[in-house]
Structure formats: structure tokens, C-alpha cells
Design an enzyme around this catalytic site. Sequence first.
Site, PDB file in Angstrom:
ATOM      1  N   CYS A  17       0.847  -1.212  -0.055  1.00 43.48           N
ATOM      2  CA  CYS A  17      -0.143   0.118   0.037  1.00 43.48           C
ATOM      3  C   CYS A  17       0.653   1.201  -0.039  1.00 43.48           C
ATOM      4  CB  CYS A  17      -0.882   0.024   1.160  1.00 43.48           C
ATOM      5  SG  CYS A  17      -2.080  -1.437   1.413  1.00 43.48           S
ATOM      6  N   GLY A  44       0.939  -0.632  -4.827  1.00 46.58           N
ATOM      7  CA  GLY A  44      -0.042  -1.427  -4.723  1.00 46.58           C
ATOM      8  C   GLY A  44      -1.047  -1.303  -6.118  1.00 46.58           C
ATOM      9  N   ASN A 118      -1.065   2.173   5.446  1.00 49.91           N
ATOM     10  CA  ASN A 118       0.026   1.423   5.040  1.00 49.91           C
ATOM     11  C   ASN A 118       0.602   0.498   5.963  1.00 49.91           C
ATOM     12  OD1 ASN A 118       2.232   0.442   3.364  1.00 49.91           O
ATOM     13  ND2 ASN A 118       3.315   2.133   3.549  1.00 49.91           N
ATOM     14  N   GLY A 119       0.794  -0.499   5.824  1.00 48.86           N
ATOM     15  CA  GLY A 119       1.493  -1.406   7.119  1.00 48.86           C
ATOM     16  C   GLY A 119       0.751  -2.615   7.138  1.00 48.86           C
ATOM     17  N   TYR A 262      14.451  -1.700  -2.429  1.00 54.39           N
ATOM     18  CA  TYR A 262      13.312  -2.301  -3.370  1.00 54.39           C
ATOM     19  C   TYR A 262      11.942  -1.451  -3.492  1.00 54.39           C
ATOM     20  CZ  TYR A 262       9.844  -5.251  -5.536  1.00 54.39           C
ATOM     21  OH  TYR A 262       8.659  -5.608  -6.450  1.00 54.39           O
TER      22      TYR A 262
END
Length: 508
Positions: A17, A44, A118-119, A262
Site C-alpha cells: 500500500c 499497490g 499502509n502497513g 526495493y
Amino acid sequence: MDLRPDSEDTDVLHEECGVFGVWAPGLDVARMTYFGLHALQHRGQESAGIAVGNGRTVLVRKDVGLVTQVFSDADLAAMPGHVAVGHVRYGTSGGEGWEGAQPHLSTIEDVIIALAHNGTLVNTDYLRHELVELGVPFRSEVDSEVAAKLIGYFTKKTHHLREGIASTMAMIEGAYAMVLVRENALYAFRDPNGIRPLVLGELPEGRGWVVASETCALDIVGARLVREVEPGEVLRISDDGVTSQFEYQAQTLRPCVFEQVYFARPDSLVGGRSVYSVRVKMGERLAAEAPVDADIVIGVPDSGLPPAEGYARAAGLPFGEGLIKNRYVARTFIQPTQELREMGVRLKLNALRDVVEGKRIVLVDDSIVRGTTMAQIVRMLRDAGASEVHVRINSPEVRFPCFYGIDTGTQEQLISASHTVEEVRERIGADSLAFLSVEGLLECVAPMDGYCCACFDGRYPVEVPPSLERHSFLPGQGPKNLSRHSPLAELRVDQMVDVLEMVADETA
Ligand code: SF4
């Protein structure tokens, strides 16, 4: 490695996300959020959503698909307002489809909020159960909805959204960078370890404020980076400007080091450094740690290219484009056989015979997860005539699963958890294989007080609950937890309300 085989044995790390929020009265906040989500699309691709506050209520539109598929011009035009949040999702925690798409709505009497996360939270099973017992309805199994409903529940009890957020932060554990919109304000908050990223930006001429997972989303709307949101900090942005408050738990910075390897876009800044230049440096360091006689250095597109450039520069070797990526493959179906899976990789990547034929190749990539995709790439290069293939990875061996928003499954699925470097080399069919050391990696990334490196060293900043530990680790390889559950996280939801009332009485 940006290849997404989307096969049953998924062989890549997946982000989970991206979030964006903007407070800018007088501007088209829905469209700005749309642009922000565009910049974050790499985080995402399963669903996208926008929620807009217009002074009276909150409007939400979300659906499965890419940002361009979910929103039409007419959709954006139908969402006027002065504050908005948005979300792009790669979903793994508890459900896909519309229900899993964010922002999540939570209605608290006459106040409506929408939350984007996000997470991953590690203790929501228990909290969800508690809320259901208290009569709170759920539409999904997603951890983020638990946070949204918990904020709603506590806000209803305390009549203050800020208290609702603070109490929720005291009870949830794991990784979270969240943005929340109500009809007249934007909130942004980050977990006490700052595991997932969140930055604050300002629009030119004082026209408003932006928060986002990455700085590339600030750039797209013309905002300037102000700073990162601090671990444990809650920002409130409204007519009163930006206010900041720190919540219950101690703050220890442990951002995800893999963002710089990344996940983040190379044109983003992390800790004030360009992700692109950090990746080039990783390649330079890798060349010093693991040199090899070769003719040319190539990278696996896209994230393997900057470290390949760095490796080539440091080793004094030519840097070439030996692998071509098809940029128009978004998603393939589940591949039932090995033959079809290989075709899936070839759909996305092809070797450039002119560059690799008869050459001793150094092939640089960001990580090896299962090793199956790397084996196919090595074979592809040999089929195209490469005489030797030396694989160099600009991160250490991924030996432990991630519970903080990255989908790495269990230790069983990680080839380096149960194989030596030599065994992995043999499996992928390379002439030699080397990984960047943890020390080397930490010398290349932006200097910070600390990082989460749990997927490399098994040292987890947030305690891994026994329920996850049981299924995720190989025998004798459990996690080294760097912290213990907060006693507040063990309270029942209604006990937390009593604590809040006591605190209110004491401060009155
Ligand atoms: S375990 Fe690895 S991927 Fe997960 S947050 Fe930590 S460094 Fe990032």
C-alpha cells in the site's frame, strides 16, 4: 526485482500500500489525490480509493483496479471538497475485492471518518473480536478496518477524534502509516517505530499541506518536502494549521530498510537521500565485497539497474542493458504448471542476445525470495548465449518473514532460510552468487538512529505474537523480539475507555 509472476509460488516481495492526503481549500483535492496515487501506484495495484471531506460530510469512492481504472473524470468532478485522502493497495491481510479496498469508512454518530493505512497490524484478531462483542459491525477481515472502527468507537466515547486516535494507537501493534479525513480536517500518524514511511509536504504560496508515503507523490502535486512524520506522532491539519502531538508509547526509529533496496521509487528521497543514489552505492559496495572476473554488468529491471550501474562503475566494467522488460504487463493469472510459470516470466522479461552472447555476465538484482524467478532469468541468459552468469544481490539473504506490511509468507517459502549461499547458487544455476552484507547495506542507506532489518537478521522491533510465530518459522529459528507487548495493548477495549476517563479526570 519488479517481476510479478503472480503465481501460486509468488517469488517477489510485495509492498503493501501507499497513502496520500491533502488539505488545500480552494483546490481540486480529489484530482490532486488522484495524481498522488498515480505516483504511488508501484506500492499497490489491486485497488484504489479516494475520500473527500467537504465541510459537511465525507464522500468515498473506491474499487478494485489501477488508479486509472477506478476513477473517471466524472468521478473526480463529483467529489468537490477541501481535504482528501487516498490509498492504493496490494492486499494480503484479510481479503481482497471491494471490501478490502481503502479508505475505510467509520461512522461515529454524526461524524464520518475515512482511514487509509499502509502497513500491517499484528494484534487485530483480538481487537476485532472485542469490537464485534461490543456491537460494532464489520464489512471485511482487513486489519485496517479494525483500526478505523476502533478510532470510531473511542471517539464516540470521548467525543474527541484526537483522543480516539491516541487510544487506538495505544492498543494497536505492528506497522502503520495512516491518513484519516473527516469533513474539515486531515490527520496523519505513524507507529512508534516508524516502520512504514510517511512524509509531510507543503504546497507553494501557503495553499495547503500534503502527506504521502513517498516524496515522489509530493513532487507530482508541486509540494515541497517539509519533513518526515515522526514515529508515534499525530499531525492534525485544518484551518488552524498543522499541529503535532506525540502519543503514549516511547518512540524508537526503526524504519524498513527494504524501502531503500526495493520498495521506494528511485526518484523518492528517504532520510534526505535519493533512493537512486543509495542503490548505486549499494552496487559499489557489492563490487568491493564480491568482485568477479567478468565482461559486462547487467541489472534486472527496474530496481536492479541502479546497483548494477554502481557495481560496473566500481569494478571498472561496462554496464549494459541485457534484459528488456515489457512495461505493459500488469498482472497475469495464476500459473498452474512450471512450463506456464516460465512463460509468465518470459512475458515480462527477455534477454538481449546482442548484449549477452559469449559474455561473462554479472547479473545484479535486489533480492532472492524463493529463487525460482532468478533460476529462470539465469537460464534465459544462458539460452541467449551468456558464457558465465555471476549473480550479485544488493541486499543480504532474506531469511525471516516480515509481519509489517510486506508479503513474505513463511520461512519455509524463503530459500535462504534453509539453504547456504552455495546451495542457493546451485539451485539458481549461477556460476557464482554473493549477497551484500548487513553492515554493507547499513553503510549505504541514509543514516538514521536505527533500522528494521528483521527479514535479514530475525530481530523484530515489534513482538511477533505466538499465533504468528507458530506458523511462520522453521523449527529452532524463532524470532528475536526487540520489544514486548505494551500493557495497554493487553487491555480490553472497554477497559481502555475506563483508562481514558481516569486520565481525563486527572487532567481536568
Ligand atoms: S522485516 Fe524486512 S521488509 Fe519487513 S519491515 Fe523489516 S526490513 Fe522491511
